[in-house]
Design a protein around this motif. Structure first.
Motif, PDB file in Angstrom:
ATOM      1  N   LEU A  51      35.303  42.493  49.785  1.00  0.00           N
ATOM      2  CA  LEU A  51      34.930  42.793  48.399  1.00  0.00           C
ATOM      3  C   LEU A  51      35.944  43.818  47.911  1.00  0.00           C
ATOM      4  O   LEU A  51      35.934  44.970  48.347  1.00  0.00           O
ATOM      5  CB  LEU A  51      33.500  43.357  48.363  1.00  0.00           C
ATOM      6  CG  LEU A  51      32.867  43.644  47.009  1.00  0.00           C
ATOM      7  CD1 LEU A  51      32.687  42.380  46.199  1.00  0.00           C
ATOM      8  CD2 LEU A  51      31.524  44.334  47.203  1.00  0.00           C
ATOM      9  N   THR A  52      36.863  43.412  47.022  1.00  0.00           N
ATOM     10  CA  THR A  52      37.997  44.282  46.697  1.00  0.00           C
ATOM     11  C   THR A  52      38.275  44.344  45.198  1.00  0.00           C
ATOM     12  O   THR A  52      38.060  43.356  44.471  1.00  0.00           O
ATOM     13  CB  THR A  52      39.274  43.799  47.428  1.00  0.00           C
ATOM     14  OG1 THR A  52      40.369  44.654  47.075  1.00  0.00           O
ATOM     15  CG2 THR A  52      39.627  42.363  47.079  1.00  0.00           C
ATOM     16  N   ASP A  53      38.750  45.500  44.784  1.00  0.00           N
ATOM     17  CA  ASP A  53      39.237  45.661  43.416  1.00  0.00           C
ATOM     18  C   ASP A  53      40.466  44.773  43.245  1.00  0.00           C
ATOM     19  O   ASP A  53      41.285  44.633  44.167  1.00  0.00           O
ATOM     20  CB  ASP A  53      39.609  47.131  43.188  1.00  0.00           C
ATOM     21  CG  ASP A  53      39.907  47.417  41.723  1.00  0.00           C
ATOM     22  OD1 ASP A  53      39.784  46.478  40.901  1.00  0.00           O
ATOM     23  OD2 ASP A  53      40.273  48.557  41.409  1.00  0.00           O
ATOM     24  N   ILE A  54      40.610  44.186  42.097  1.00  0.00           N
ATOM     25  CA  ILE A  54      41.748  43.289  41.878  1.00  0.00           C
ATOM     26  C   ILE A  54      42.999  44.056  41.466  1.00  0.00           C
ATOM     27  O   ILE A  54      44.113  43.623  41.711  1.00  0.00           O
ATOM     28  CB  ILE A  54      41.387  42.211  40.831  1.00  0.00           C
ATOM     29  CG1 ILE A  54      42.297  40.997  40.972  1.00  0.00           C
ATOM     30  CG2 ILE A  54      41.430  42.775  39.412  1.00  0.00           C
ATOM     31  CD1 ILE A  54      41.816  39.776  40.206  1.00  0.00           C
ATOM     32  N   PHE A  56      36.399  39.461  44.209  1.00  0.00           N
ATOM     33  CA  PHE A  56      37.152  40.442  43.448  1.00  0.00           C
ATOM     34  C   PHE A  56      36.251  41.205  42.482  1.00  0.00           C
ATOM     35  O   PHE A  56      35.380  40.630  41.834  1.00  0.00           O
ATOM     36  CB  PHE A  56      38.277  39.761  42.661  1.00  0.00           C
ATOM     37  CG  PHE A  56      39.470  39.435  43.497  1.00  0.00           C
ATOM     38  CD1 PHE A  56      40.277  40.449  43.994  1.00  0.00           C
ATOM     39  CD2 PHE A  56      39.791  38.122  43.797  1.00  0.00           C
ATOM     40  CE1 PHE A  56      41.379  40.165  44.768  1.00  0.00           C
ATOM     41  CE2 PHE A  56      40.895  37.821  44.557  1.00  0.00           C
ATOM     42  CZ  PHE A  56      41.692  38.842  45.052  1.00  0.00           C
ATOM     43  N   LEU A  57      36.500  42.518  42.437  1.00  0.00           N
ATOM     44  CA  LEU A  57      35.853  43.398  41.462  1.00  0.00           C
ATOM     45  C   LEU A  57      36.905  43.850  40.456  1.00  0.00           C
ATOM     46  O   LEU A  57      38.037  44.142  40.835  1.00  0.00           O
ATOM     47  CB  LEU A  57      35.289  44.639  42.158  1.00  0.00           C
ATOM     48  CG  LEU A  57      34.035  44.446  43.019  1.00  0.00           C
ATOM     49  CD1 LEU A  57      33.803  45.708  43.843  1.00  0.00           C
ATOM     50  CD2 LEU A  57      32.829  44.179  42.132  1.00  0.00           C
ATOM     51  N   SER A  58      36.524  43.923  39.205  1.00  0.00           N
ATOM     52  CA  SER A  58      37.483  44.429  38.228  1.00  0.00           C
ATOM     53  C   SER A  58      36.760  45.011  37.023  1.00  0.00           C
ATOM     54  O   SER A  58      35.673  44.567  36.667  1.00  0.00           O
ATOM     55  CB  SER A  58      38.420  43.306  37.764  1.00  0.00           C
ATOM     56  OG  SER A  58      39.332  43.810  36.808  1.00  0.00           O
ATOM     57  N   GLY A  59      37.392  46.007  36.434  1.00  0.00           N
ATOM     58  CA  GLY A  59      36.874  46.542  35.180  1.00  0.00           C
ATOM     59  C   GLY A  59      37.445  45.788  33.997  1.00  0.00           C
ATOM     60  O   GLY A  59      37.171  46.113  32.849  1.00  0.00           O
ATOM     61  N   TYR A  60      38.267  44.787  34.267  1.00  0.00           N
ATOM     62  CA  TYR A  60      38.931  44.045  33.213  1.00  0.00           C
ATOM     63  C   TYR A  60      38.469  42.599  33.239  1.00  0.00           C
ATOM     64  O   TYR A  60      38.492  41.955  34.276  1.00  0.00           O
ATOM     65  CB  TYR A  60      40.455  44.069  33.409  1.00  0.00           C
ATOM     66  CG  TYR A  60      41.011  45.458  33.537  1.00  0.00           C
ATOM     67  CD1 TYR A  60      41.444  46.153  32.420  1.00  0.00           C
ATOM     68  CD2 TYR A  60      41.109  46.065  34.788  1.00  0.00           C
ATOM     69  CE1 TYR A  60      41.963  47.429  32.550  1.00  0.00           C
ATOM     70  CE2 TYR A  60      41.614  47.340  34.930  1.00  0.00           C
ATOM     71  CZ  TYR A  60      42.042  48.024  33.798  1.00  0.00           C
ATOM     72  OH  TYR A  60      42.552  49.281  33.913  1.00  0.00           O
ATOM     73  N   ASN A  61      38.107  42.106  32.096  1.00  0.00           N
ATOM     74  CA  ASN A  61      37.733  40.695  31.994  1.00  0.00           C
ATOM     75  C   ASN A  61      39.006  39.920  31.683  1.00  0.00           C
ATOM     76  O   ASN A  61      39.231  39.488  30.565  1.00  0.00           O
ATOM     77  CB  ASN A  61      36.683  40.503  30.899  1.00  0.00           C
ATOM     78  CG  ASN A  61      36.061  39.126  30.958  1.00  0.00           C
ATOM     79  OD1 ASN A  61      36.436  38.310  31.789  1.00  0.00           O
ATOM     80  ND2 ASN A  61      35.129  38.872  30.070  1.00  0.00           N
TER      81      ASN A  61
END
Length: 554
Positions: A53-56, A81-86
């Motif tokens: 489970l990782t930040d992109i 993937f985790l992200s604050g950006y769509n």
């Protein structure tokens, strides 16, 4: 057990997801954390990871670069993937490289848990997928020649009883002979190899000898069995249903035997002239049922080993007349006993696995079958000392104080066993074997107990340290999954459950008997955060830590 690695350059996010997944109960998870792509690579190199489970987007190594490294090291690993950006472009790239899911950081925690659940279900499905079965079948096909050789050797040497064989095994092992018909045996020996020939040269030449045989044994189907580097066996049947349809079966087989005996000299001469290989041959005089192949092979081996004074290019045939039935039965019985002894003396795995019942059952079969042959001094000595030698090998592997006693007991039976009552001597060896099993079991239990005690002691003394399965397994030099199973099997309690219980016991002591603040207690007993500590405390006791302290002060 499955392993989940959480990666992000924001420690607060990593630690938060870590605490969230500690409560995940659907599957047993071992959790790992990394605060950069480089740290994640180090974890991946030391451990098999099932889900990442990782930040992109991360400084240094990005999530996409990490994904490529994951695909190289653990191709079956699922990436979320985790992200604050769509960001649709990032999503496309991630999916193209094998990402299993994509979760926005703004989504509720339940969505992360659901994504991990989906990844785990996908893993489980894939590992039970028919593709694995198909791949196994392909690999099995490549192994068929080896499996066929091993099976035929075991049949000839009496380790496999033909009565237990199903007809489809002939098809599965590509044995090009008929299951329901008799078979003729021809045993061959390479008298000597030319100096300088390698193992691959020898294997190739054995097949060349087989090709020569097939060339001259026209009308026959021949199955080659390489018994060892110098001996080979041909199992032979007429290519058709019978050699000559107009003849009765017995006459037809007699014609086949005459053909075989007529061409063996030619095969022998051709091998000497063309392949520069002197070979000796011993042929059966009659077809044998498959159930009697082992005894027939044993007779040919004796015939060839005795010879007739020539060291090379011996050519021998069994007597055409069948021996008296009584002698045949006695030879068959002795052969069966030898096969039982060989199965037992070659079964070191029974001692290694502690399968006392199987060993004792086979030993009782030997004792019962041997009883009618107690008066046959040479045969009894052969079997008795084969068993004693096997036990001596096992005793010599002991390195503790029990070894001297075992050797003394064994020496008594080796020296005096043949003078004693033979029934008593055989049972004396069996009793000694039972002692070996008991001593080995006691040693295994002691070693297991020492491992559990060491783990328990370490847990009690290091509650504030890393007590993950990976960390504990390094202390006792065991695989984490194996340690988890061993601990549960030995104690009846899961290792992670035991750690939680010990931490809770110590935490309750601190809550009632000390003036430590709750965040200090959290650190002392190794819980991830005060909030997580409070949640587990409430679940285990029914009270918050503060309520429990007030109750204890009354």
């Amino acid at each position: 057990m499955y392993r989940l690695l959480i990666v992000d350059d924001e420690p607060i996010l990593v630690d938060g997801i870590y605490r969230l997944m500690l409560d995940f109960e659907r599957y047993e998870l071992e959790l790992f954390r990394a605060y950069s792509g480089d740290e994640a690579v180090e974890v991946l190199r030391r451990n098999r990871i099932d889900i990442v489970l990782t930040d992109i987007r991360m400084p240094g190594m990005s999530g996409l670069e990490l994904q490529r490294e994951i695909n190289r090291v653990w191709p079956d690993c699922k990436v979320i993937f985790l992200s604050g950006y769509n960001d649709f472009d990032y999503v496309q790239t991630a999916l193209r490289h094998g990402s299993v899911d994509y979760v926005l950081k703004t989504e509720p925690p339940e969505e992360i848990v659901a994504s991990v659940s989906r990844a785990l279900e996908s893993l489980i499905t894939e590992r039970s997928n028919k593709q694995f079965v198909a791949r196994a079948r392909e690999q099995l096909q490549l192994a068929v020649p080896y499996l066929r050789r091993e099976w035929l050797i075991q049949l000839c040497e009496g380790e496999t009883a033909f009565v237990k064989v199903e007809p489809q095994q002939f098809e599965e092992l590509d044995i090009r002979l008929r299951y329901e018909e008799d078979v003729l045996l021809i045993l061959g020996r390479v008298d000597h190899w030319k100096e300088g020939w390698s193992a691959s040269d020898k294997a190739l030449l054995l097949y060349a000898v087989h090709n020569v045989a097939e060339e001259f044994l026209t009308g026959c189907q021949v199955q080659l069995v390489e018994m060892d580097r110098n001996r080979f066996l041909w199992l032979l049947q007429p290519a058709g249903r019978v050699p000559e349809p107009e003849l009765e079966p017995e006459e037809a087989w007699a014609a086949t035997v005459r053909l075989v005996q007529g061409v063996l000299e030619t095969i022998q001469t051709t091998c000497k002239d063309l392949l520069h290989m002197p070979i000796s041959l011993a042929a059966g005089s009659r077809p044998e049922p498959w159930t009697n192949v082992s005894a027939a092979y044993d007779r040919l081996r004796k015939l060839l080993s005795r010879g007739l004074g020539l060291s090379e290019e011996t050519l021998l045939f069994e007597e055409a007349d069948a021996p008296p039935e009584g002698r045949v039965q006695a030879e068959r019985d002795k052969h069966d006993i030898r096969a039982l002894v060989k199965r037992l003396t070659g079964a070191e795995f029974l001692f290694e696995s502690g399968d006392k019942e199987e060993w004792l059952r086979t030993m009782e079969e030997i004792a019962q079958a041997l009883r009618p042959y107690y008066a046959d001094q040479p045969f009894f000595i052969e079997i008795y000392y084969a068993l004693a030698s096997m036990l001596l090998t096992q005793v010599n592997r002991w390195e503790d104080e029990a070894k001297d006693d075992l050797l003394a007991d064994l020496d008594k039976w080796i020296q005096g066993g043949l003078q004693a009552n033979r029934e008593e001597a055989v049972h004396g060896l069996a009793a000694l074997a039972m002692r070996l099993f008991d001593i080995r079991k006691h040693e295994q239990d002691d070693r297991t107990s020492q491992v559990v005690d060491r783990i328990n002691r370490y847990i009690h003394e290091h509650l504030d340290k890393d007590l993950s399965l990976t960390a504990l397994s390094q202390i006792v030099h065991l695989n984490p999954c194996y340690l988890s199973r061993l601990y549960k099997q030995t104690t009846g309690v899961g290792l992670l459950d035991y750690i939680t219980d010990v931490r809770m016991t110590k935490a309750k002591e601190y809550v009632v008997e000390s003036q430590l603040k709750m965040h200090e207690i959290t650190k002392q007993v190794g819980f991830e955060s005060p909030a997580y500590f409070a949640r587990i405390f409430k679940r285990k006791t029914g009270y918050t830590p503060q309520e429990y302290r007030l109750l204890g002060q009354r």
